[in-house]
Motif scaffolding. Structure first.
Motif, mmCIF file in Angstrom:
data_model
loop_
_atom_site.group_PDB
_atom_site.id
_atom_site.type_symbol
_atom_site.label_atom_id
_atom_site.label_comp_id
_atom_site.label_asym_id
_atom_site.label_seq_id
_atom_site.Cartn_x
_atom_site.Cartn_y
_atom_site.Cartn_z
ATOM 1 N N VAL A 110 0.839 -1.205 0.000
ATOM 2 C CA VAL A 110 0.000 0.000 0.000
ATOM 3 C C VAL A 110 0.870 1.249 0.000
ATOM 4 C CG1 VAL A 110 -1.930 -1.149 1.147
ATOM 5 C CG2 VAL A 110 -0.172 -0.037 2.539
ATOM 6 N N THR A 111 2.171 1.045 -0.203
ATOM 7 C CA THR A 111 3.127 2.145 -0.125
ATOM 8 C C THR A 111 3.943 2.339 -1.392
ATOM 9 O OG1 THR A 111 3.364 1.758 2.255
ATOM 10 C CG2 THR A 111 5.069 3.074 1.215
ATOM 11 N N ASP A 112 4.322 1.251 -2.040
ATOM 12 C CA ASP A 112 5.312 1.312 -3.113
ATOM 13 C C ASP A 112 4.771 0.664 -4.391
ATOM 14 O OD1 ASP A 112 7.609 1.241 -4.690
ATOM 15 O OD2 ASP A 112 8.924 0.754 -2.998
ATOM 16 N N THR A 113 4.602 1.482 -5.442
ATOM 17 C CA THR A 113 4.087 0.957 -6.716
ATOM 18 C C THR A 113 5.057 0.003 -7.397
ATOM 19 O OG1 THR A 113 4.932 2.923 -7.863
ATOM 20 C CG2 THR A 113 2.639 2.987 -7.127
ATOM 21 N N ASP A 114 6.320 0.002 -6.964
ATOM 22 C CA ASP A 114 7.294 -0.925 -7.550
ATOM 23 C C ASP A 114 6.981 -2.382 -7.215
ATOM 24 O OD1 ASP A 114 8.687 1.136 -8.690
ATOM 25 O OD2 ASP A 114 10.243 1.217 -7.154
ATOM 26 N N VAL A 115 5.991 -2.599 -6.374
ATOM 27 C CA VAL A 115 5.618 -3.960 -6.008
ATOM 28 C C VAL A 115 5.248 -4.794 -7.231
ATOM 29 C CG1 VAL A 115 3.188 -3.385 -5.610
ATOM 30 C CG2 VAL A 115 4.207 -5.338 -4.409
ATOM 31 N N VAL A 116 4.763 -4.137 -8.288
ATOM 32 C CA VAL A 116 4.378 -4.887 -9.490
ATOM 33 C C VAL A 116 5.591 -5.537 -10.143
ATOM 34 C CG1 VAL A 116 2.328 -3.466 -9.909
ATOM 35 C CG2 VAL A 116 4.516 -2.825 -10.945
ATOM 36 N N ASP A 117 6.790 -4.977 -9.941
ATOM 37 C CA ASP A 117 8.007 -5.558 -10.500
ATOM 38 C C ASP A 117 8.367 -6.876 -9.818
ATOM 39 O OD1 ASP A 117 8.246 -3.362 -12.159
ATOM 40 O OD2 ASP A 117 9.523 -2.248 -10.756
ATOM 41 N N TYR A 118 7.756 -7.111 -8.667
ATOM 42 C CA TYR A 118 8.016 -8.347 -7.911
ATOM 43 C C TYR A 118 6.837 -9.320 -8.025
ATOM 44 C CZ TYR A 118 11.754 -5.563 -5.817
ATOM 45 O OH TYR A 118 12.868 -4.776 -5.628
ATOM 46 N N GLY A 119 5.954 -9.051 -8.966
ATOM 47 C CA GLY A 119 4.805 -9.922 -9.161
ATOM 48 C C GLY A 119 3.663 -9.672 -8.210
ATOM 49 N N GLY A 120 3.722 -8.547 -7.490
ATOM 50 C CA GLY A 120 2.673 -8.225 -6.529
ATOM 51 C C GLY A 120 1.710 -7.172 -7.051
ATOM 52 N N ARG A 121 0.905 -6.643 -6.158
ATOM 53 C CA ARG A 121 -0.108 -5.658 -6.522
ATOM 54 C C ARG A 121 -0.029 -4.454 -5.594
ATOM 55 N NH1 ARG A 121 -6.769 -6.452 -6.698
ATOM 56 N NH2 ARG A 121 -7.241 -4.219 -6.829
ATOM 57 N N TYR A 122 -0.186 -3.270 -6.173
ATOM 58 C CA TYR A 122 -0.289 -2.040 -5.385
ATOM 59 C C TYR A 122 -1.761 -1.751 -5.143
ATOM 60 C CZ TYR A 122 -0.225 2.923 -4.218
ATOM 61 O OH TYR A 122 -0.416 4.130 -3.608
ATOM 62 N N TYR A 123 -2.099 -1.324 -3.911
ATOM 63 C CA TYR A 123 -3.504 -1.080 -3.589
ATOM 64 C C TYR A 123 -3.658 0.233 -2.827
ATOM 65 C CZ TYR A 123 -8.315 -1.798 -2.132
ATOM 66 O OH TYR A 123 -9.660 -1.645 -1.948
ATOM 67 N N PHE A 124 -4.653 1.024 -3.243
ATOM 68 C CA PHE A 124 -4.989 2.296 -2.584
ATOM 69 C C PHE A 124 -6.384 2.135 -1.993
ATOM 70 C CE2 PHE A 124 -5.827 6.663 -1.765
ATOM 71 C CZ PHE A 124 -4.634 7.362 -1.850
ATOM 72 N N VAL A 125 -6.507 2.341 -0.696
ATOM 73 C CA VAL A 125 -7.768 2.094 0.004
ATOM 74 C C VAL A 125 -8.885 3.010 -0.501
ATOM 75 C CG1 VAL A 125 -7.133 3.693 1.855
ATOM 76 C CG2 VAL A 125 -8.853 1.913 2.281
#
Length: 309
Positions: free
Chosen positions: A240-255
């Protein structure tokens, strides 16, 4: 009415305490007399202009998205609340202007729920943004299941502390990163604490040799690299902090505001499942000091601005 506002982006020094125009009450809004408003990292990030690309400022901006208070007047199309009702809200709109660091806020109906009776106004003010973030990530994005192992970063912080409690309520085992001084606090929430810093991956592996089923990141940066390497083969990663998470196969989320989710959180607080730790309170006129304290990044639980009885 009295409020904190800023007429330009900048540091805490741009925050001014004084008179602003009382908000108008539209058909789908509720005028709330503010009793307390929690400080979140996003507040100072908005103030410094970091969210300018997605949220248009209408200066002067009254900061603050979290609120607890009492309904003064519902809008003409609002049947859910009446004068005197105690409410909480994640009062985020699609622009920056009329926030909660004020004597009154006109809150859209979609942002509100009834205040949990078990929490004080100060505690209740710390529930909406942090609680919704934890709930939506754990339940709707990570879809945590009973028996899974979840790693929560910054487990003693505002979002992390509620995430630990919710994940335990969902039946998961929770490992939480935290500074040494907060380890007992994390244990009290139901988590297994591990220290930040060098060797974090080894410490987590020592507790979960097969890897973690889900990682809830509220830190970003190097924590993402560590997190990705700690996932089990089918593990899920959300930040929920770092949009670079997508580079690690994860997801960015904004509440997002959701009155039904907020109502569920309020009910869980009344059932004793969730608690909110308030580390420090500041009167409205000292909101700039509250922002400074938040920016230090070492808060256990929540910092809250009190507005009056």
């Amino acid at each position: 009415m009295k409020a904190i506002s800023y007429a330009r982006y900048g540091g805490p020094e741009v925050l001014e305490y004084g008179e602003v125009r009382e908000p108008k009450v539209g058909p789908d809004t509720v005028l709330v007399k503010v009793r307390a408003a929690a400080v979140n990292p996003v507040d100072w990030k908005c103030r410094e202009g970091y969210l300018d690309g997605i949220l248009e400022p209408v200066f002067p901006v009254v900061p603050g998205w979290d609120v607890s208070g009492v309904v003064v007047r519902p809008g003409a199309a609002v049947a859910e609340f009446g004068a005197g009702d105690e409410v909480i809200g994640y009062v985020r709109e699609d622009f920056l202007s009329r926030g909660t660091f004020a004597e009154y806020v006109a809150a859209p109906l979609r942002t509100l729920a009834r205040k949990p009776r078990a929490l004080s106004f100060e505690e209740a003010a710390g529930l909406p943004l942090a609680g919704l973030t934890a709930y939506q990530v754990l339940v709707k994005v990570l879809r945590v299941k009973r028996g899974e192992t979840v790693l929560v970063h910054a487990a003693a912080g505002g979002v992390g502390s509620i995430a630990v409690q919710l994940a335990r309520h969902l039946g998961a085992r929770v490992i939480g990163t935290a500074s040494e001084r907060n380890h007992d606090h994390v244990r009290g929430l139901g988590g297994e604490p591990v220290a930040y810093g060098e060797g974090l991956a080894e410490r987590v592996r020592g507790l979960a040799p097969e890897g973690t089923d889900a990682v809830f990141d509220t830190v970003g940066g190097d924590a993402l690299t560590v997190s990705a390497n700690l996932l089990a083969p089918e593990g899920r990663l959300v930040s929920v902090t770092d949009t670079d998470v997508v580079d690690y196969g994860g997801r960015y989320y904004f509440v997002r505001p959701d009155p039904e989710d907020l109502g569920r959180l309020s009910a869980l607080a009344d059932q004793g499942v969730l608690s909110v730790h308030v580390s420090e309170t500041f009167p409205l006129e000292r909101a700039a000091d509250a922002h400074r304290r938040s920016q230090e990044g070492r808060t256990r639980g929540k910092i809250v601005v009190t507005v009056g009885g």
